[in-house]
Design a protein around this motif. Structure first.
Motif, PDB file in Angstrom:
ATOM      1  N   GLY A 164       4.139  -4.159   1.461  1.00 45.54           N
ATOM      2  CA  GLY A 164       3.433  -3.227   0.593  1.00 45.54           C
ATOM      3  C   GLY A 164       3.410  -1.825   1.167  1.00 45.54           C
ATOM      4  O   GLY A 164       3.561  -0.837   0.445  1.00 45.54           O
ATOM      5  N   MET A 165       3.213  -1.736   2.482  1.00 50.69           N
ATOM      6  CA  MET A 165       3.253  -0.434   3.150  1.00 50.69           C
ATOM      7  C   MET A 165       4.619   0.209   2.982  1.00 50.69           C
ATOM      8  O   MET A 165       4.734   1.389   2.627  1.00 50.69           O
ATOM      9  N   HIS A 215      -0.408   4.712   8.568  1.00 52.45           N
ATOM     10  CA  HIS A 215      -0.851   3.880   7.450  1.00 52.45           C
ATOM     11  C   HIS A 215      -2.033   3.008   7.867  1.00 52.45           C
ATOM     12  O   HIS A 215      -3.047   2.924   7.153  1.00 52.45           O
ATOM     13  N   TRP A 225      -2.563  -2.043   0.035  1.00 53.66           N
ATOM     14  CA  TRP A 225      -1.406  -1.297   0.546  1.00 53.66           C
ATOM     15  C   TRP A 225      -1.646   0.211   0.565  1.00 53.66           C
ATOM     16  O   TRP A 225      -0.758   0.966   0.937  1.00 53.66           O
ATOM     17  N   ASP A 226      -2.854   0.648   0.196  1.00 59.94           N
ATOM     18  CA  ASP A 226      -3.191   2.059   0.328  1.00 59.94           C
ATOM     19  C   ASP A 226      -4.707   2.193   0.358  1.00 59.94           C
ATOM     20  O   ASP A 226      -5.438   1.190   0.261  1.00 59.94           O
ATOM     21  N   SER A 279       2.233  -9.604   0.513  1.00 64.09           N
ATOM     22  CA  SER A 279       2.626  -8.517  -0.395  1.00 64.09           C
ATOM     23  C   SER A 279       2.355  -8.836  -1.852  1.00 64.09           C
ATOM     24  O   SER A 279       2.728  -8.060  -2.743  1.00 64.09           O
ATOM     25  N   TYR A 323       3.268  -3.301  -8.549  1.00 62.14           N
ATOM     26  CA  TYR A 323       4.556  -2.635  -8.760  1.00 62.14           C
ATOM     27  C   TYR A 323       5.316  -3.271  -9.918  1.00 62.14           C
ATOM     28  O   TYR A 323       6.020  -2.578 -10.661  1.00 62.14           O
ATOM     29  N   THR A 343      -6.610   0.867  -2.930  1.00 64.42           N
ATOM     30  CA  THR A 343      -6.730  -0.585  -3.073  1.00 64.42           C
ATOM     31  C   THR A 343      -7.654  -1.167  -2.008  1.00 64.42           C
ATOM     32  O   THR A 343      -8.352  -2.151  -2.253  1.00 64.42           O
ATOM     33  N   ALA A 351       0.557  -6.173  -3.999  1.00 61.93           N
ATOM     34  CA  ALA A 351       1.420  -5.000  -4.162  1.00 61.93           C
ATOM     35  C   ALA A 351       2.556  -5.307  -5.140  1.00 61.93           C
ATOM     36  O   ALA A 351       2.873  -4.494  -6.022  1.00 61.93           O
ATOM     37  N   SER A 369       5.160   1.559  -0.415  1.00 63.45           N
ATOM     38  CA  SER A 369       4.407   2.785  -0.675  1.00 63.45           C
ATOM     39  C   SER A 369       5.078   4.002  -0.054  1.00 63.45           C
ATOM     40  O   SER A 369       4.859   5.125  -0.502  1.00 63.45           O
ATOM     41  N   TYR A 370       5.893   3.774   0.975  1.00 59.68           N
ATOM     42  CA  TYR A 370       6.683   4.853   1.577  1.00 59.68           C
ATOM     43  C   TYR A 370       8.071   4.992   0.939  1.00 59.68           C
ATOM     44  O   TYR A 370       8.846   5.869   1.308  1.00 59.68           O
TER      45      TYR A 370
END
Length: 256
Positions: free
Chosen positions: A28-29, A48, A6-7, A211, A218, A10, A214, A32-33
């Protein structure tokens, strides 16, 4: 297996561990935002995806949800935009984004995939189009309709077929036997999970995790924050990855 970072960090860790391809995760994106899934703008989504494409030499497929609109024309435009930033593929859903009418009408859903497939065929390079039927994710566990939709998406030109939310191997086997093109299955959703060997025996050709990675990360973060806030303790640090090992994924010292 096509795991879902997701970034950039990772993505680079998964590449260092030897995975051969990556896929984005829309949820996940969004997390992250700092927004809910489905609330990320077109500009942020493409930014992204561009960052993940640039992060490693691996091919990246993007979870682009329904694309950047509802019409067949918007589905085609989504393919062009995805290819332009260097993605190697993307998935398009038949989920409308409207919880009251969650699934596109059959004919419109097929027309959207046909338009996307035509746009893919016009590209100068390979691009893998994954067509998703979201019935099982939105309270419509109708296997017959799901198979009918995926077979129609296959005939319309999709390269990979995908129906998230299937809960048992027999259902997965029935779906794989009904379709000649590769089937993607997602692991990591609540409910039954199966091994790579079990899924391969059922006919699955590609496995993603959506997801799940992620949410796992989290979840650990939130658990640690709750411990600090509620208990005033810091025992979570005992479970944290060592600094040198983590940094090693980015320096080349850590491989797996």
């Amino acid at each position: 297996m096509i795991p879902n970072p997701w970034d950039v960090g990772t993505a680079r860790i998964l590449a260092a561990m030897g995975f051969q391809a990556l896929a984005t995760t829309s949820a996940g994106m969004a997390f992250s935002y700092g927004v809910a899934e489905g609330r990320t703008s077109r500009e942020d989504t493409l930014a992204h995806c561009r960052a993940l494409v640039s992060a490693t030499p691996l091919p990246v497929s993007a979870d682009l949800e329904k694309g950047f609109g509802d019409s067949p024309e918007s589905a085609a435009e989504t393919i062009h935009a995805a290819a332009e930033i260097g993605l190697s593929g993307c998935s398009l859903e038949d989920h409308t984004g409207d919880p009251d009418e969650p699934i596109y009408d059959f004919s419109l859903a097929v027309e959207r995939i046909a338009a996307a497939a035509e746009a893919r065929s016009a590209l100068a390079h390979d691009f893998v189009l994954t067509a998703r039927c979201e019935n099982f994710m939105w309270g419509r566990p109708d296997l017959d309709d799901t198979v009918e939709r995926l077979k129609a998406f296959e005939a319309a030109g999709a390269d990979v077929l995908y129906a998230p939310g299937l809960k048992d191997l027999e259902t997965i086997r029935i779906l794989c036997e009904a379709i000649s093109k590769p089937v993607n299955v997602v692991m990591g959703l609540p409910g039954a999970t199966f091994t790579v060997d079990e899924l391969a025996a059922a006919g699955v050709k590609r496995i993603s995790v959506g997801s799940a990675l992620a949410r796992l990360a989290y979840g650990a973060f939130v658990s640690a924050a709750r411990e600090m806030r509620t208990d005033g303790t810091f025992r979570f640090a005992e479970r944290a990855m060592g600094f040198a090992e983590l940094e090693g994924f980015f320096t080349g010292a850590t491989k797996a």
